[in-house]
Enzyme design. Sequence first.
Site, PDB file in Angstrom:
ATOM      1  N   CYS A   1       0.845  -1.119  -0.039  1.00  0.00           N
ATOM      2  CA  CYS A   1       0.044   0.047   0.026  1.00  0.00           C
ATOM      3  C   CYS A   1       0.961   1.198  -0.077  1.00  0.00           C
ATOM      4  O   CYS A   1       1.914   1.252   0.493  1.00  0.00           O
ATOM      5  CB  CYS A   1      -0.809   0.163   1.095  1.00  0.00           C
ATOM      6  SG  CYS A   1      -1.765  -1.244   1.594  1.00  0.00           S
TER       7      CYS A   1
ATOM      8  N   ARG B   1       3.589   0.231  -5.068  1.00  0.00           N
ATOM      9  CA  ARG B   1       3.223  -0.483  -3.867  1.00  0.00           C
ATOM     10  C   ARG B   1       1.945  -1.601  -3.630  1.00  0.00           C
ATOM     11  O   ARG B   1       1.873  -2.107  -2.420  1.00  0.00           O
ATOM     12  CB  ARG B   1       3.574   0.694  -2.844  1.00  0.00           C
ATOM     13  CG  ARG B   1       4.352   1.502  -2.807  1.00  0.00           C
ATOM     14  CD  ARG B   1       4.501   2.500  -1.675  1.00  0.00           C
ATOM     15  NE  ARG B   1       4.536   1.710  -0.404  1.00  0.00           N
ATOM     16  CZ  ARG B   1       5.741   1.557  -0.022  1.00  0.00           C
ATOM     17  NH1 ARG B   1       6.702   1.879  -0.367  1.00  0.00           N
ATOM     18  NH2 ARG B   1       5.894   0.899   1.441  1.00  0.00           N
TER      19      ARG B   1
ATOM     20  N   TRP C   1      -3.133  -2.673  -1.500  1.00  0.00           N
ATOM     21  CA  TRP C   1      -2.701  -4.041  -1.714  1.00  0.00           C
ATOM     22  C   TRP C   1      -3.540  -4.903  -0.575  1.00  0.00           C
ATOM     23  O   TRP C   1      -2.910  -4.966   0.454  1.00  0.00           O
ATOM     24  CB  TRP C   1      -1.389  -4.402  -1.784  1.00  0.00           C
ATOM     25  CG  TRP C   1      -0.855  -5.720  -2.127  1.00  0.00           C
ATOM     26  CD1 TRP C   1      -0.568  -6.092  -3.602  1.00  0.00           C
ATOM     27  CD2 TRP C   1      -0.715  -6.875  -1.323  1.00  0.00           C
ATOM     28  NE1 TRP C   1      -0.253  -7.521  -3.633  1.00  0.00           N
ATOM     29  CE2 TRP C   1      -0.268  -8.025  -2.247  1.00  0.00           C
ATOM     30  CE3 TRP C   1      -0.591  -7.058  -0.079  1.00  0.00           C
ATOM     31  CZ2 TRP C   1       0.007  -9.320  -1.872  1.00  0.00           C
ATOM     32  CZ3 TRP C   1      -0.276  -8.344   0.482  1.00  0.00           C
ATOM     33  CH2 TRP C   1      -0.001  -9.508  -0.448  1.00  0.00           C
TER      34      TRP C   1
ATOM     35  N   ASN D   1      -0.952   1.810   5.958  1.00  0.00           N
ATOM     36  CA  ASN D   1      -0.011   0.990   5.428  1.00  0.00           C
ATOM     37  C   ASN D   1       0.523   0.167   6.570  1.00  0.00           C
ATOM     38  O   ASN D   1       1.008   0.664   7.393  1.00  0.00           O
ATOM     39  CB  ASN D   1       1.050   1.684   4.437  1.00  0.00           C
ATOM     40  CG  ASN D   1       2.144   0.740   4.100  1.00  0.00           C
ATOM     41  OD1 ASN D   1       2.015  -0.669   3.690  1.00  0.00           O
ATOM     42  ND2 ASN D   1       3.450   0.778   3.871  1.00  0.00           N
ATOM     43  N   GLY D   2       0.404  -1.380   6.295  1.00  0.00           N
ATOM     44  CA  GLY D   2       0.939  -2.129   7.273  1.00  0.00           C
ATOM     45  C   GLY D   2      -0.233  -2.937   7.754  1.00  0.00           C
ATOM     46  O   GLY D   2      -1.252  -3.151   7.008  1.00  0.00           O
TER      47      GLY D   2
ATOM     48  N   GLU E   1      15.652 -17.261 -11.457  1.00  0.00           N
ATOM     49  CA  GLU E   1      15.609 -15.829 -11.606  1.00  0.00           C
ATOM     50  C   GLU E   1      14.755 -15.752 -13.111  1.00  0.00           C
ATOM     51  O   GLU E   1      13.738 -14.937 -13.080  1.00  0.00           O
ATOM     52  CB  GLU E   1      17.017 -15.110 -11.523  1.00  0.00           C
ATOM     53  CG  GLU E   1      16.573 -13.739 -11.937  1.00  0.00           C
ATOM     54  CD  GLU E   1      15.466 -12.733 -11.138  1.00  0.00           C
ATOM     55  OE1 GLU E   1      15.084 -13.209 -10.121  1.00  0.00           O
ATOM     56  OE2 GLU E   1      15.266 -11.788 -11.182  1.00  0.00           O
TER      57      GLU E   1
ATOM     58  N   LYS F   1      10.813 -14.419 -13.273  1.00  0.00           N
ATOM     59  CA  LYS F   1      10.630 -13.281 -14.127  1.00  0.00           C
ATOM     60  C   LYS F   1       9.533 -13.550 -15.281  1.00  0.00           C
ATOM     61  O   LYS F   1       8.614 -12.774 -15.320  1.00  0.00           O
ATOM     62  CB  LYS F   1      11.905 -12.749 -15.015  1.00  0.00           C
ATOM     63  CG  LYS F   1      12.436 -11.384 -15.133  1.00  0.00           C
ATOM     64  CD  LYS F   1      12.669 -10.653 -13.927  1.00  0.00           C
ATOM     65  CE  LYS F   1      11.941 -10.634 -12.729  1.00  0.00           C
ATOM     66  NZ  LYS F   1      12.807 -10.311 -11.707  1.00  0.00           N
TER      67      LYS F   1
ATOM     68  N   GLU G   1       5.957 -14.142 -13.347  1.00  0.00           N
ATOM     69  CA  GLU G   1       5.430 -13.213 -12.745  1.00  0.00           C
ATOM     70  C   GLU G   1       4.590 -12.126 -13.603  1.00  0.00           C
ATOM     71  O   GLU G   1       3.827 -11.633 -13.218  1.00  0.00           O
ATOM     72  CB  GLU G   1       6.334 -12.635 -11.601  1.00  0.00           C
ATOM     73  CG  GLU G   1       7.410 -11.593 -12.146  1.00  0.00           C
ATOM     74  CD  GLU G   1       8.189 -10.955 -11.277  1.00  0.00           C
ATOM     75  OE1 GLU G   1       7.551 -10.557 -10.121  1.00  0.00           O
ATOM     76  OE2 GLU G   1       9.384 -11.045 -11.193  1.00  0.00           O
TER      77      GLU G   1
ATOM     78  N   HIS H   1      14.463 -37.154 -12.543  1.00  0.00           N
ATOM     79  CA  HIS H   1      14.019 -37.832 -11.260  1.00  0.00           C
ATOM     80  C   HIS H   1      12.514 -37.521 -11.054  1.00  0.00           C
ATOM     81  O   HIS H   1      12.065 -37.614  -9.948  1.00  0.00           O
ATOM     82  CB  HIS H   1      14.960 -37.552 -10.208  1.00  0.00           C
ATOM     83  CG  HIS H   1      16.516 -37.854 -10.454  1.00  0.00           C
ATOM     84  ND1 HIS H   1      16.711 -39.100  -9.993  1.00  0.00           N
ATOM     85  CD2 HIS H   1      17.520 -37.114 -10.556  1.00  0.00           C
ATOM     86  CE1 HIS H   1      18.146 -39.223 -10.260  1.00  0.00           C
ATOM     87  NE2 HIS H   1      18.401 -38.169 -10.659  1.00  0.00           N
TER      88      HIS H   1
ATOM     89  N   LYS I   1       5.399  -3.949  -5.237  1.00  0.00           N
ATOM     90  CA  LYS I   1       6.653  -4.035  -5.394  1.00  0.00           C
ATOM     91  C   LYS I   1       7.484  -4.209  -4.034  1.00  0.00           C
ATOM     92  O   LYS I   1       8.407  -4.637  -3.923  1.00  0.00           O
ATOM     93  CB  LYS I   1       7.038  -2.726  -5.889  1.00  0.00           C
ATOM     94  CG  LYS I   1       8.586  -2.091  -6.094  1.00  0.00           C
ATOM     95  CD  LYS I   1       8.960  -2.678  -7.285  1.00  0.00           C
ATOM     96  CE  LYS I   1      10.302  -2.618  -7.569  1.00  0.00           C
ATOM     97  NZ  LYS I   1      11.124  -3.617  -8.351  1.00  0.00           N
TER      98      LYS I   1
HETATM   99  C1  F6R Z   1      10.640 -10.334  -8.375  1.00  0.00           C
HETATM  100  C2  F6R Z   1      10.707  -9.468  -7.478  1.00  0.00           C
HETATM  101  C3  F6R Z   1      10.248  -9.763  -5.962  1.00  0.00           C
HETATM  102  C4  F6R Z   1      11.524  -9.259  -4.951  1.00  0.00           C
HETATM  103  C5  F6R Z   1      11.321  -9.649  -3.505  1.00  0.00           C
HETATM  104  C6  F6R Z   1      11.981  -8.783  -2.419  1.00  0.00           C
HETATM  105  O1  F6R Z   1      10.709  -9.486  -9.733  1.00  0.00           O
HETATM  106  O2  F6R Z   1      10.976  -8.239  -7.572  1.00  0.00           O
HETATM  107  O3  F6R Z   1      10.490 -11.112  -6.074  1.00  0.00           O
HETATM  108  O4  F6R Z   1      12.656  -9.510  -5.233  1.00  0.00           O
HETATM  109  O5  F6R Z   1       9.690  -9.284  -3.133  1.00  0.00           O
HETATM  110  O6  F6R Z   1      11.992  -7.682  -2.530  1.00  0.00           O
HETATM  111  P1  F6R Z   1      13.195  -6.728  -2.097  1.00  0.00           P
HETATM  112  O7  F6R Z   1      14.247  -6.959  -2.928  1.00  0.00           O
HETATM  113  O8  F6R Z   1      12.528  -5.292  -1.952  1.00  0.00           O
HETATM  114  O9  F6R Z   1      13.436  -7.128  -0.697  1.00  0.00           O
END
Ligand code: F6R
Length: 591
Positions: free
Chosen positions: A2, A28, A74, A98-99, A464, A468, A471, A487, A586
């Site tokens: 949020c 956010r 969120w 937020n929280g 990774e 990517k 998501e 396996h 994010k």
């Molecule tokens: C995926 C992504 C997330 C963050 C994860 C940690 O593209 O961005 O998996 O890497 O939420 O976030 P931070 O780095 O802000 O702790």
Amino acid sequence: MCGIVGYIGKNKKALNVLINGLKHLEYRGYDSSGIAYIKDNSLIIKKTVGRINDLEKIIDNDDYAYIGIGHTRWATHGIVNKVNSHPHKCKHITIVHNGIIENYQELKNKLIDKGYTFKSDTDTEVAAVLLEYLYEKNNDILLSIKEFKQKVSGAYAIALICDKEKDTLYAIKKNSPLIIGLGKDENFIASDVPAIIEYTNKYITLNDGDYAKITKEEVFIFDNDNKQVNYNIKTFEGNASEINKNGFDHFMLKEIYEQPAVVRRMISLNSVPDISRYKQILIVACGSAMHAGLVGKYLLETYVDKPVIVEIASEFRYKKLFIDKNTLVIAISQSGETADTLEAVKVAKKHKCRTLGIINVPESSIAREVDYVIYTEAGSEIAVATTKAYIAQVLVLAKLAYRNCAIKDLKEINNFQISLKKLPVIMEEILSLDKKVKQIAKVLSKQRDIFYIGRGIDYAISMEASLKVKEISYIHSDAYAAGELKHGTISLIEKNTPVIGIVTDQKIASKTISNLKEVKARGANVIYLTTKELDSEGDFYDYKIIIKNINPLLDPILTIIPLQLIAYYVALERGCDIDKPKNLAKSVTVE
Ligand code: F6R
């Protein structure tokens, strides 16, 4: 998660500041949003499900207000609907939050017993009602906030308007980020700097337990002991262009293309520490940051010759630990606000470990919690899917491995500094492969599943790459250690199932190629990603991407680039909302 924003002043229309600020905080959370403002002495609330663009549609642009608060949500407590979206109001008190209020149910029961009623399923409405109850009793907001903090457990960044004090905003902060922006005859509240950077680069970061009374001319801050305190005014050194797309269709693509510039900036990065005195290294992080940690594990084990454990922060917090002052705990985080990573650092400190943060956002909670911080200097990252912050994290870990290398006279180590200077140019060459990538992405975009395989460091990169693509494109994807496939997972391979094989390590290249042959024999559509040095012909692949390699410590940064581009173009083909994938945010400030 949020985002919250607040404005009080005489220079601007509060509604414009709120909407603009919320647009910059949408990363956010973005399932619903709302604002509250005072117009002609009455408090007006507008809220809606959807994005800030949807909120804009229901707002009367001619409404003039000098004070207001706004929120982009969120959802945590209660489904996504208008009633649950913020602001929440109880009589005189209106808040955005937020929280998570952890003891909200217990508080709610007590307030119901006192005769209060609730409209929403949120913890935030409980906070609003509790504040109103205390305000009715005390007739004093600051005293009510003080008592509120004693009663509430959890995380909260709150912006508050009381309709009996129409010239004042209040802010409360614990375990969720909150800043106060300072202008001339105007002041701001925000979850993060991008919300206010167009108006001011001067701001105060509130500490946990702080609360503030804010008028258009003055800011009064009180600490956790309720003492009025002086504050440090900080200056944000970045610029507003970082928060614009600058001609790119999406922030994600812009940020992928910014990666060479990030590396250029980081070449002269301040020193990384000597870690020779530690017996073992433990890396804690979530998501992509954890994947960067896995690359780091490989580099540190190989070159520093120490055991490295990588723990998912949310698991680490609750398990039995074998760590002490001889363990260096490295926390990796772009936002520096990820709740699980922050708590993991606190747990590590309780075990007397020294803590090192690899963090992108200056002055963020984790940056302030760790003993030593290295900033990744990737700049503001807006797209929810991380790219430039991830490569910056890998670069810091590579530098750490180089600085602490225990194996002398290795050619690659000697060449590190020269290779580092060449790295941005090679990254730019790889970015220019995007025609080939688009062709592959078109094929992949029609599939149900995409598998990634690799061994060693290539397995870490596979994870990774797989995250990517899934998501942002919503195609199911998994990454496997190439040798593990037979396996179990190989039973999923059918005609045309895409398998992306990452082969960049000479020592194990032939082994991964054998695994690619196994899936090819079962009908897979194989995409072979390898280096110029290792390039081998054969009938085991359908598409091939060749990248330059430069130095084993830096090559992971090159390998991920075409894979980021594949994810981007697959999502583009599928018409997805690339910068704001569904259900995500994010900055994950909840457990
Ligand atoms: C995926 C992504 C997330 C963050 C994860 C940690 O593209 O961005 O998996 O890497 O939420 O976030 P931070 O780095 O802000 O702790």
